[in-house]
Scaffold this motif. Structure first.
Motif, PDB file in Angstrom:
ATOM      1  N   THR A 187      27.659 -37.424   8.881  1.00  0.00           N
ATOM      2  CA  THR A 187      28.752 -38.255   9.401  1.00  0.00           C
ATOM      3  C   THR A 187      28.330 -39.099  10.589  1.00  0.00           C
ATOM      4  N   LYS A 188      27.122 -38.877  11.099  1.00  0.00           N
ATOM      5  CA  LYS A 188      26.679 -39.643  12.255  1.00  0.00           C
ATOM      6  C   LYS A 188      25.542 -40.573  11.847  1.00  0.00           C
ATOM      7  N   HIS A 189      24.321 -40.246  12.150  1.00  0.00           N
ATOM      8  CA  HIS A 189      23.233 -41.123  11.753  1.00  0.00           C
ATOM      9  C   HIS A 189      22.073 -40.281  11.251  1.00  0.00           C
ATOM     10  N   PRO A 190      21.131 -40.877  10.498  1.00  0.00           N
ATOM     11  CA  PRO A 190      20.036 -40.109   9.921  1.00  0.00           C
ATOM     12  C   PRO A 190      19.070 -39.616  10.986  1.00  0.00           C
ATOM     13  N   VAL A 191      18.265 -38.643  10.614  1.00  0.00           N
ATOM     14  CA  VAL A 191      17.225 -38.149  11.503  1.00  0.00           C
ATOM     15  C   VAL A 191      16.293 -39.299  11.857  1.00  0.00           C
ATOM     16  N   LEU A 192      15.947 -39.407  13.145  1.00  0.00           N
ATOM     17  CA  LEU A 192      15.100 -40.497  13.610  1.00  0.00           C
ATOM     18  C   LEU A 192      13.675 -40.008  13.816  1.00  0.00           C
ATOM     19  N   PHE A 193      12.715 -40.828  13.394  1.00  0.00           N
ATOM     20  CA  PHE A 193      11.313 -40.541  13.664  1.00  0.00           C
ATOM     21  C   PHE A 193      10.520 -41.823  13.484  1.00  0.00           C
ATOM     22  N   PRO A 194       9.389 -41.970  14.199  1.00  0.00           N
ATOM     23  CA  PRO A 194       8.574 -43.183  14.062  1.00  0.00           C
ATOM     24  C   PRO A 194       8.076 -43.331  12.634  1.00  0.00           C
ATOM     25  N   GLY A 195       8.284 -44.510  12.050  1.00  0.00           N
ATOM     26  CA  GLY A 195       7.865 -44.748  10.672  1.00  0.00           C
ATOM     27  C   GLY A 195       8.909 -44.372   9.648  1.00  0.00           C
ATOM     28  N   ALA A 207       3.799 -46.327  13.153  1.00  0.00           N
ATOM     29  CA  ALA A 207       3.590 -45.127  12.345  1.00  0.00           C
ATOM     30  C   ALA A 207       2.257 -44.441  12.598  1.00  0.00           C
ATOM     31  N   PHE A 208       1.193 -45.221  12.811  1.00  0.00           N
ATOM     32  CA  PHE A 208      -0.149 -44.643  12.794  1.00  0.00           C
ATOM     33  C   PHE A 208      -0.833 -44.772  14.158  1.00  0.00           C
ATOM     34  N   GLU A 209      -1.073 -43.655  14.785  1.00  0.00           N
ATOM     35  CA  GLU A 209      -1.664 -43.660  16.116  1.00  0.00           C
ATOM     36  C   GLU A 209      -3.091 -44.196  16.105  1.00  0.00           C
ATOM     37  N   ASN A 210      -3.841 -43.932  15.046  1.00  0.00           N
ATOM     38  CA  ASN A 210      -5.224 -44.391  14.972  1.00  0.00           C
ATOM     39  C   ASN A 210      -5.337 -45.910  14.873  1.00  0.00           C
ATOM     40  N   TYR A 268       8.058 -57.315  10.771  1.00  0.00           N
ATOM     41  CA  TYR A 268       8.524 -56.006  10.301  1.00  0.00           C
ATOM     42  C   TYR A 268       7.366 -55.150   9.802  1.00  0.00           C
ATOM     43  N   ASP A 269       6.508 -55.719   8.972  1.00  0.00           N
ATOM     44  CA  ASP A 269       5.384 -54.951   8.426  1.00  0.00           C
ATOM     45  C   ASP A 269       4.412 -54.540   9.535  1.00  0.00           C
ATOM     46  N   PHE A 270       4.123 -55.454  10.465  1.00  0.00           N
ATOM     47  CA  PHE A 270       3.228 -55.118  11.564  1.00  0.00           C
ATOM     48  C   PHE A 270       3.834 -54.011  12.431  1.00  0.00           C
ATOM     49  N   TYR A 271       5.120 -54.112  12.686  1.00  0.00           N
ATOM     50  CA  TYR A 271       5.772 -53.085  13.507  1.00  0.00           C
ATOM     51  C   TYR A 271       5.702 -51.725  12.833  1.00  0.00           C
ATOM     52  N   GLN A 272       6.032 -51.656  11.559  1.00  0.00           N
ATOM     53  CA  GLN A 272       6.033 -50.387  10.849  1.00  0.00           C
ATOM     54  C   GLN A 272       4.663 -49.715  10.918  1.00  0.00           C
TER      55      GLN A 272
END
Length: 560
Positions: free
Chosen positions: A66-74, A483-486, A475-479
């Motif tokens: 009922t609120k918002h989805p789980v948030l995580f990088p990527g 997402a990837f630390e390396n 958008y693609d560059f941001y994702q």
């Protein structure tokens, strides 16, 4: 375990991690970054880490339905798109010089709502359907409606509404009349039409379990409606400068547009003609006008990659190839290469098209035309099936770049061949997620290819259909960066530089092409690489000027 053994383990661990980095495609770029670029890379890394903790982390107890989805990088693009624009990292990425866009389908790059506005404004656009349409009915696939450009039919007619049961099948009704008679009015008609010609959020996110074939049915159906708008001279001529300006605004300097040339409706004509030469003439005129305008200052230009549907029979494909040869002779600067398009799994594999490909290469040689292959291949989840095998044939046929190559990571020998033969992979991360090859960017195989030294560029594929909400690469560059630390700043910058290195700015022999990719010669490509590097350094200076970080506390704030 003694402290000595622990220290030895940690030393071996550190050495192993550093050794592994030397095989990465971006290792040389990162190693040779200027002090300012290294400082900018540290700021970007700290920004990413900070926002991962404060912006991409779900508050305890707030992840209910009922609120918002789980948030995580990527996390999935469909739910993170609007949120990412509120971050500092987004502001950094938006200003990044992104080099070249090498994999994009032109019909699927034009904002659907904008094209509808043009069609409602320009006299002569109509709509038809083989069946009456009930806009309240929810179906798996869009109803089979089409748009038509018929200047002679711009006046309202007495034909029953397309929204009623007594509508005569396939009758053309002026588009303004169709929109006004929609049960919800013009705005509701536009909303309805946009849903029919895009992959919706629900289809991208909540129907993921239905698989690739299911989403491709909707994806392919979108092009039917778009074609009746895009392949008309009045809208097409407006499309070109608008598209180029959107790319330029997103710090893209050059684009190669894939296109299936089809029937083209000239201004003022009620007859659609399969006249690819006139289509290219219109494109050449609009491209030249844009580049010569103040808005186009600094933009490098655009070329097209001619595409044929891979599902067609031999006769139709050969005819398309012949048209490509003729248009190349007439407009040599506009056509950069040739490709096959359409869902790989349901189309013909490259090995089945081998005789046609060899004939095409022979005709190019006979007519002294340079039209290299830039094949789609491996846009699939298979391992060892016919679709997966397209990568082998793309390599053997001399494809200078490979579109998607999503399944390449499963083939260590082919990875080495792609790397050693200097073939770039055109990756489209958001497209791969929405078209159900991966659930989100975190499960994408791109890092595996980069770690093995394969050159990669980032691309947006079909942004208007796939729900990007913008026509660029941010958008693609941001994702990828988030997402990837390396990867880091140096990693995305290396991909941007490689997009310039592997761009087909002009016709080149195979020897010239490989020398240009390797940076062994001067000329146009060398000058554009130098220009991109200068812009990259300016971007790094901007990052250092605008952002200041408390490294110990991990708290960021804007400088100044």
């Amino acid at each position: 375990m003694t402290q000595t053994s622990i220290d030895r383990h940690l030393q071996e661990r550190s050495a192993l991690l550093e050794r592994e980095k030397t095989s990465r495609r971006d290792h040389a770029f990162k190693t040779n970054m200027s002090p300012v670029a290294q400082m900018a890379a540290e700021i970007v890394a700290l920004t990413r880490q900070h926002e991962s903790k404060i912006f991409w982390t779900t508050t305890e107890g707030s992840h209910s339905e009922t609120k918002h989805p789980v948030l995580f990088p990527g996390m999935s693009f469909a739910v993170s798109r609007d949120r990412m624009q509120r971050t500092w990292l987004w502001n950094i990425v938006a200003a990044m010089p992104k080099g070249c866009l090498l994999h994009a389908h032109m019909e699927a790059m034009i904002d659907i709502d904008w094209m509808l506005d043009q069609a409602l404004e320009i006299p002569g656009f109509c709509m038809s359907s083989p069946i009456p349409i009930n806009p309240a009915t929810t179906t798996e696939l869009p109803p089979p409606f089409e748009f038509h450009y018929r200047p002679g039919r711009s006046v309202a007619c007495a034909i029953p509404s397309i929204w009623t049961a007594d509508y005569p099948p396939n009758e053309l009704i002026p588009l303004g009349q169709v929109a006004r008679t929609h049960p919800g009015g013009i705005s509701a008609f536009k909303s309805w039409a946009i849903v029919q010609m895009t992959i919706t959020k629900d289809e991208a996110l909540y129907h993921h379990h239905r698989g690739i074939v299911d989403v491709w049915k909707k994806f392919a159906a979108c092009f039917r409606g778009i074609g009746g708008l895009f392949y008309t001279e009045p809208i097409f001529r407006r499309c070109v400068p608008r598209l180029l300006q959107q790319l330029h605004d997103d710090k893209i300097k050059y684009v190669e547009l894939r296109l299936v040339p089809g029937a083209f409706h000239r201004t003022g004509s009620d007859v659609a003609e399969s006249d690819a030469r006139y289509f290219f003439e219109c494109f050449a005129q609009e491209l030249q006008a844009y580049c010569a305008s103040p808005h186009g200052a600094g933009f490098w230009g655009a070329r097209m990659i001619w595409t044929a549907l891979r599902s067609l029979p031999d006769e139709a494909i050969r005819a398309s190839m012949q048209h490509c040869l003729d248009c190349k002779a007439a407009y040599p600067a506009l056509i950069a290469g040739f490709d096959f398009v359409g869902q790989e799994g349901l189309g013909r594999p490259l090995v089945d098209l081998l005789p046609l490909c060899r004939w095409f290469q022979q005709e190019c040689a006979r007519r002294n035309l340079t039209i290299p292959f830039f094949f789609h291949a491996g846009e699939c989840l298979g391992d060892g099936d016919a679709t997966d095998g397209n990568i082998v044939d793309a390599i053997l046929l001399g494809s200078r770049r490979i579109g998607h190559a999503f399944s390449l990571y499963k083939h260590p020998l082919l990875i080495d061949m792609v790397r050693d033969r200097q073939i770039l992979v055109e990756m489209c991360p958001i497209s791969h997620e929405i078209l159900r090859l991966t659930s989100n960017i975190l499960t994408h195989p791109m890092p595996a290819l980069q770690a093995r030294g394969v050159a990669v560029s980032l691309n947006n594929d079909d942004p208007a259909i796939l729900g990007h909400g913008g026509n660029g690469l941010s958008y693609d560059f941001y994702q990828v960066l988030n997402a990837f630390e390396n990867t880091g700043l140096g990693g995305v910058a290396a991909m941007a530089e490689d997009s310039v290195r592997w761009a087909a700015f002009e016709d080149e022999s195979e020897t010239e092409w490989l020398a240009g990719v390797a940076g062994q010669v001067g000329g146009l490509k060398a000058s554009r690489l130098a220009e991109w590097r200068a812009e990259f350094e300016s971007w790094c200076e901007l990052i250092v000027r605008q952002f200041a970080w408390d490294v110990k506390g991990g708290v960021g704030k804007r400088a100044g």
